[in-house]
Scaffold this motif. Structure first.
Motif, PDB file in Angstrom:
ATOM      1  N   LEU A  90       0.073 -16.365 -69.869  1.00 34.91           N
ATOM      2  CA  LEU A  90      -1.222 -16.985 -70.123  1.00 34.91           C
ATOM      3  C   LEU A  90      -1.094 -18.472 -69.846  1.00 34.91           C
ATOM      4  CD1 LEU A  90      -4.162 -16.803 -71.105  1.00 34.91           C
ATOM      5  CD2 LEU A  90      -3.302 -17.281 -73.419  1.00 34.91           C
ATOM      6  N   ALA A  91      -1.879 -18.962 -68.881  1.00 33.95           N
ATOM      7  CA  ALA A  91      -1.836 -20.364 -68.485  1.00 33.95           C
ATOM      8  C   ALA A  91      -3.229 -20.961 -68.663  1.00 33.95           C
ATOM      9  CB  ALA A  91      -1.378 -20.498 -67.030  1.00 33.95           C
ATOM     10  N   ILE A  92      -3.301 -22.064 -69.382  1.00 37.40           N
ATOM     11  CA  ILE A  92      -4.572 -22.664 -69.748  1.00 37.40           C
ATOM     12  C   ILE A  92      -4.809 -23.957 -68.978  1.00 37.40           C
ATOM     13  CG2 ILE A  92      -6.009 -23.478 -71.647  1.00 37.40           C
ATOM     14  CD1 ILE A  92      -5.170 -20.568 -71.951  1.00 37.40           C
ATOM     15  N   ALA A  93      -5.920 -24.029 -68.268  1.00 37.19           N
ATOM     16  CA  ALA A  93      -6.429 -25.253 -67.649  1.00 37.19           C
ATOM     17  C   ALA A  93      -5.332 -26.037 -66.922  1.00 37.19           C
ATOM     18  CB  ALA A  93      -7.154 -26.104 -68.682  1.00 37.19           C
ATOM     19  N   GLY A  94      -4.915 -27.196 -67.456  1.00 35.89           N
ATOM     20  CA  GLY A  94      -3.910 -28.010 -66.775  1.00 35.89           C
ATOM     21  C   GLY A  94      -2.606 -27.282 -66.547  1.00 35.89           C
ATOM     22  N   GLY A  95      -2.207 -26.420 -67.480  1.00 33.91           N
ATOM     23  CA  GLY A  95      -1.006 -25.609 -67.284  1.00 33.91           C
ATOM     24  C   GLY A  95      -1.192 -24.601 -66.173  1.00 33.91           C
ATOM     25  N   TRP A  96      -2.371 -24.014 -66.103  1.00 30.73           N
ATOM     26  CA  TRP A  96      -2.688 -23.101 -65.000  1.00 30.73           C
ATOM     27  C   TRP A  96      -2.607 -23.842 -63.675  1.00 30.73           C
ATOM     28  CZ3 TRP A  96      -8.423 -21.482 -63.916  1.00 30.73           C
ATOM     29  CH2 TRP A  96      -8.486 -20.763 -62.711  1.00 30.73           C
ATOM     30  N   GLN A  97      -3.160 -25.054 -63.622  1.00 32.47           N
ATOM     31  CA  GLN A  97      -3.107 -25.825 -62.378  1.00 32.47           C
ATOM     32  C   GLN A  97      -1.666 -26.019 -61.923  1.00 32.47           C
ATOM     33  OE1 GLN A  97      -5.216 -29.403 -63.360  1.00 32.47           O
ATOM     34  NE2 GLN A  97      -7.112 -28.301 -63.840  1.00 32.47           N
ATOM     35  N   LEU A  98      -0.769 -26.324 -62.878  1.00 30.93           N
ATOM     36  CA  LEU A  98       0.635 -26.526 -62.548  1.00 30.93           C
ATOM     37  C   LEU A  98       1.298 -25.247 -62.039  1.00 30.93           C
ATOM     38  CD1 LEU A  98       1.743 -28.789 -65.504  1.00 30.93           C
ATOM     39  CD2 LEU A  98       1.976 -29.383 -63.088  1.00 30.93           C
ATOM     40  N   LEU A  99       0.839 -24.101 -62.506  1.00 31.94           N
ATOM     41  CA  LEU A  99       1.414 -22.841 -62.063  1.00 31.94           C
ATOM     42  C   LEU A  99       0.717 -22.291 -60.829  1.00 31.94           C
ATOM     43  CD1 LEU A  99       2.331 -20.854 -65.299  1.00 31.94           C
ATOM     44  CD2 LEU A  99       3.477 -22.775 -64.191  1.00 31.94           C
ATOM     45  N   GLY A 100      -0.278 -23.014 -60.297  1.00 29.92           N
ATOM     46  CA  GLY A 100      -0.911 -22.637 -59.036  1.00 29.92           C
ATOM     47  C   GLY A 100      -0.096 -23.138 -57.854  1.00 29.92           C
ATOM     48  N   THR A 101      -0.740 -23.209 -56.693  1.00 31.94           N
ATOM     49  CA  THR A 101      -0.023 -23.653 -55.499  1.00 31.94           C
ATOM     50  C   THR A 101       0.023 -25.166 -55.379  1.00 31.94           C
ATOM     51  OG1 THR A 101      -2.045 -23.460 -54.175  1.00 31.94           O
ATOM     52  CG2 THR A 101      -0.582 -21.545 -54.244  1.00 31.94           C
ATOM     53  N   GLU A 102      -1.086 -25.842 -55.756  1.00 30.13           N
ATOM     54  CA  GLU A 102      -1.084 -27.299 -55.708  1.00 30.13           C
ATOM     55  C   GLU A 102      -2.268 -27.865 -56.475  1.00 30.13           C
ATOM     56  OE1 GLU A 102      -1.217 -28.366 -51.584  1.00 30.13           O
ATOM     57  OE2 GLU A 102      -3.373 -28.091 -51.415  1.00 30.13           O
ATOM     58  N   ILE A 103      -2.093 -29.124 -56.885  1.00 36.45           N
ATOM     59  CA  ILE A 103      -3.144 -29.895 -57.534  1.00 36.45           C
ATOM     60  C   ILE A 103      -3.425 -31.111 -56.660  1.00 36.45           C
ATOM     61  CG2 ILE A 103      -3.860 -31.133 -59.608  1.00 36.45           C
ATOM     62  CD1 ILE A 103      -1.565 -29.672 -61.094  1.00 36.45           C
ATOM     63  N   VAL A 104      -4.686 -31.344 -56.338  1.00 31.24           N
ATOM     64  CA  VAL A 104      -5.082 -32.521 -55.580  1.00 31.24           C
ATOM     65  C   VAL A 104      -5.814 -33.453 -56.538  1.00 31.24           C
ATOM     66  CG1 VAL A 104      -6.367 -33.416 -53.616  1.00 31.24           C
ATOM     67  CG2 VAL A 104      -5.295 -31.157 -53.477  1.00 31.24           C
ATOM     68  N   THR A 105      -5.298 -34.673 -56.705  1.00 31.42           N
ATOM     69  CA  THR A 105      -5.874 -35.621 -57.646  1.00 31.42           C
ATOM     70  C   THR A 105      -7.074 -36.332 -57.017  1.00 31.42           C
ATOM     71  OG1 THR A 105      -4.607 -37.569 -56.978  1.00 31.42           O
ATOM     72  CG2 THR A 105      -3.519 -35.999 -58.468  1.00 31.42           C
ATOM     73  N   PRO A 106      -7.889 -37.027 -57.830  1.00 28.03           N
ATOM     74  CA  PRO A 106      -9.027 -37.780 -57.275  1.00 28.03           C
ATOM     75  C   PRO A 106      -8.609 -38.852 -56.272  1.00 28.03           C
ATOM     76  CG  PRO A 106      -9.297 -37.487 -59.635  1.00 28.03           C
ATOM     77  CD  PRO A 106      -7.908 -37.011 -59.298  1.00 28.03           C
ATOM     78  N   GLU A 107      -7.350 -39.323 -56.359  1.00 26.18           N
ATOM     79  CA  GLU A 107      -6.853 -40.337 -55.422  1.00 26.18           C
ATOM     80  C   GLU A 107      -6.294 -39.724 -54.145  1.00 26.18           C
ATOM     81  OE1 GLU A 107      -7.280 -41.466 -59.374  1.00 26.18           O
ATOM     82  OE2 GLU A 107      -5.716 -40.091 -58.659  1.00 26.18           O
ATOM     83  N   GLY A 108      -6.301 -38.395 -54.063  1.00 23.55           N
ATOM     84  CA  GLY A 108      -5.781 -37.732 -52.872  1.00 23.55           C
ATOM     85  C   GLY A 108      -4.317 -37.361 -52.944  1.00 23.55           C
ATOM     86  N   GLU A 109      -3.671 -37.648 -54.068  1.00 22.33           N
ATOM     87  CA  GLU A 109      -2.284 -37.248 -54.258  1.00 22.33           C
ATOM     88  C   GLU A 109      -2.201 -35.732 -54.432  1.00 22.33           C
ATOM     89  OE1 GLU A 109       1.236 -37.821 -57.661  1.00 22.33           O
ATOM     90  OE2 GLU A 109      -0.787 -38.611 -57.957  1.00 22.33           O
ATOM     91  N   THR A 110      -1.170 -35.115 -53.902  1.00 20.73           N
ATOM     92  CA  THR A 110      -0.983 -33.683 -54.047  1.00 20.73           C
ATOM     93  C   THR A 110       0.281 -33.403 -54.841  1.00 20.73           C
ATOM     94  OG1 THR A 110      -2.118 -33.179 -51.974  1.00 20.73           O
ATOM     95  CG2 THR A 110      -0.650 -31.488 -52.842  1.00 20.73           C
ATOM     96  N   LEU A 111       0.115 -32.650 -55.927  1.00 19.76           N
ATOM     97  CA  LEU A 111       1.250 -32.196 -56.718  1.00 19.76           C
ATOM     98  C   LEU A 111       1.502 -30.734 -56.399  1.00 19.76           C
ATOM     99  CD1 LEU A 111       0.392 -33.683 -60.250  1.00 19.76           C
ATOM    100  CD2 LEU A 111       1.885 -34.661 -58.508  1.00 19.76           C
ATOM    101  N   ALA A 112       2.725 -30.416 -55.997  1.00 19.63           N
ATOM    102  CA  ALA A 112       3.062 -29.029 -55.704  1.00 19.63           C
ATOM    103  C   ALA A 112       3.150 -28.235 -56.993  1.00 19.63           C
ATOM    104  CB  ALA A 112       4.380 -28.954 -54.945  1.00 19.63           C
ATOM    105  N   GLY A 113       2.617 -27.011 -56.953  1.00 22.31           N
ATOM    106  CA  GLY A 113       2.662 -26.146 -58.120  1.00 22.31           C
ATOM    107  C   GLY A 113       3.774 -25.124 -58.013  1.00 22.31           C
ATOM    108  N   ALA A 114       3.867 -24.289 -59.043  1.00 16.89           N
ATOM    109  CA  ALA A 114       4.950 -23.310 -59.123  1.00 16.89           C
ATOM    110  C   ALA A 114       4.701 -22.069 -58.288  1.00 16.89           C
ATOM    111  CB  ALA A 114       5.158 -22.900 -60.588  1.00 16.89           C
ATOM    112  N   GLY A 115       3.467 -21.853 -57.848  1.00 13.94           N
ATOM    113  CA  GLY A 115       3.178 -20.674 -57.031  1.00 13.94           C
ATOM    114  C   GLY A 115       3.144 -19.380 -57.813  1.00 13.94           C
ATOM    115  N   VAL A 116       3.011 -19.469 -59.137  1.00  8.63           N
ATOM    116  CA  VAL A 116       2.862 -18.263 -59.937  1.00  8.63           C
ATOM    117  C   VAL A 116       1.482 -17.648 -59.700  1.00  8.63           C
ATOM    118  CG1 VAL A 116       2.757 -17.356 -62.308  1.00  8.63           C
ATOM    119  CG2 VAL A 116       4.464 -19.099 -61.688  1.00  8.63           C
TER     120      VAL A 116
END
Length: 238
Positions: A90-116
């Motif tokens: 069970l992944a909630i909101a921001g935690g779910w985002q981290l376990l996805g493929t990527e997060i793109v911030t409002p500044e255009g930065e990309t954080l790689a996710g865990a790919g779960v």
């Protein structure tokens, strides 16, 4: 199963909006049925247990996501292995985002996710803060509270449900389901508010039927009343 082991990822960093209540609900609902439950926490740099029965990760702001992103990448292979083995997640909101493929911030930065989860979150300048009602494919009506700025695209899996009222993923769907893993924006916390989800996770974890007990009947009435109150405020029917 002698002990049900619940892994709580980053409770200090990702613990806003009462999401720790999900872990408490799982542990207590197991214990009420005579199943011993152990909650194991994981912090950045720590070692994961060799085996778990349920995984939970809560939500947090972008600063907290950045703080744990490196550790998420480190443990990602094990998380994907547990997902593939059918361990409920069970992944909630921001935690779910981290376990996805990527997060793109409002500044255009990309954080790689865990790919779960096969999901991509794009964070915007507008926050979606509201009570939410969602209907699932199998007819459940879920209620909760969302507080996020993400538009989320599913690149696989299935939505958890359809939004009756609220923003959800941004396309009238909410959340994602892949196997026994669920990602959702719903706070509340979601499992005490919607205990049928908690029992489904427990049933999958223990690989058997869960007998009804008096404690669940009592607290489930409270949850029903809470969902009904949200639906009434939103002028939707349960």
């Amino acid at each position: 199963m002698s002990v049900l082991r619940i892994l709580h990822l980053y409770p200090r960093e990702l613990g806003i909006n009462g999401d720790a209540g999900n872990v408490l609900a799982l542990a207590e609902r197991a214990r009420w049925r005579g199943v011993e439950a152990e909650v194991v926490t994981h912090a950045p740099g720590g070692e994961l247990p060799t085996s778990v029965d349920i995984v939970h990760i809560g939500s947090g702001p972008l600063s907290s996501q950045r703080a744990v992103a490196g550790d998420v990448a480190r443990i990602a292979p094990q998380l994907r292995q547990w997902r593939d083995a059918g361990v409920p997640i069970l992944a909630i909101a921001g935690g779910w985002q981290l376990l996805g493929t990527e997060i793109v911030t409002p500044e255009g930065e990309t954080l790689a996710g865990a790919g779960v989860f096969p999901t991509r979150a794009v964070l915007g300048s507008r926050r979606h803060v509201a009570e939410v009602v969602v209907t699932t494919r199998d007819g459940l009506t879920l209620a909760g509270f969302e507080n996020h700025s993400a538009t989320t695209t599913l690149q696989g899996g299935e939505p958890l449900g359809t939004v009756v009222s609220g923003f959800g993923n941004g396309d009238r769907t909410e959340g994602v389901v892949i196997g026994s893993a669920i990602g959702t924006h719903l706070h509340g916390p979601v499992l005490p508010m919607n205990p049928v989800l908690a029992d489904r996770m427990l049933q999958t974890a223990v690989r058997g039927e869960l007998p009804p007990v008096s404690q669940t009947e009592r607290v489930d009435r409270y949850a029903t009343n809470a969902r009904r109150a949200i639906a009434d405020r939103l002028s939707v029917s349960l």
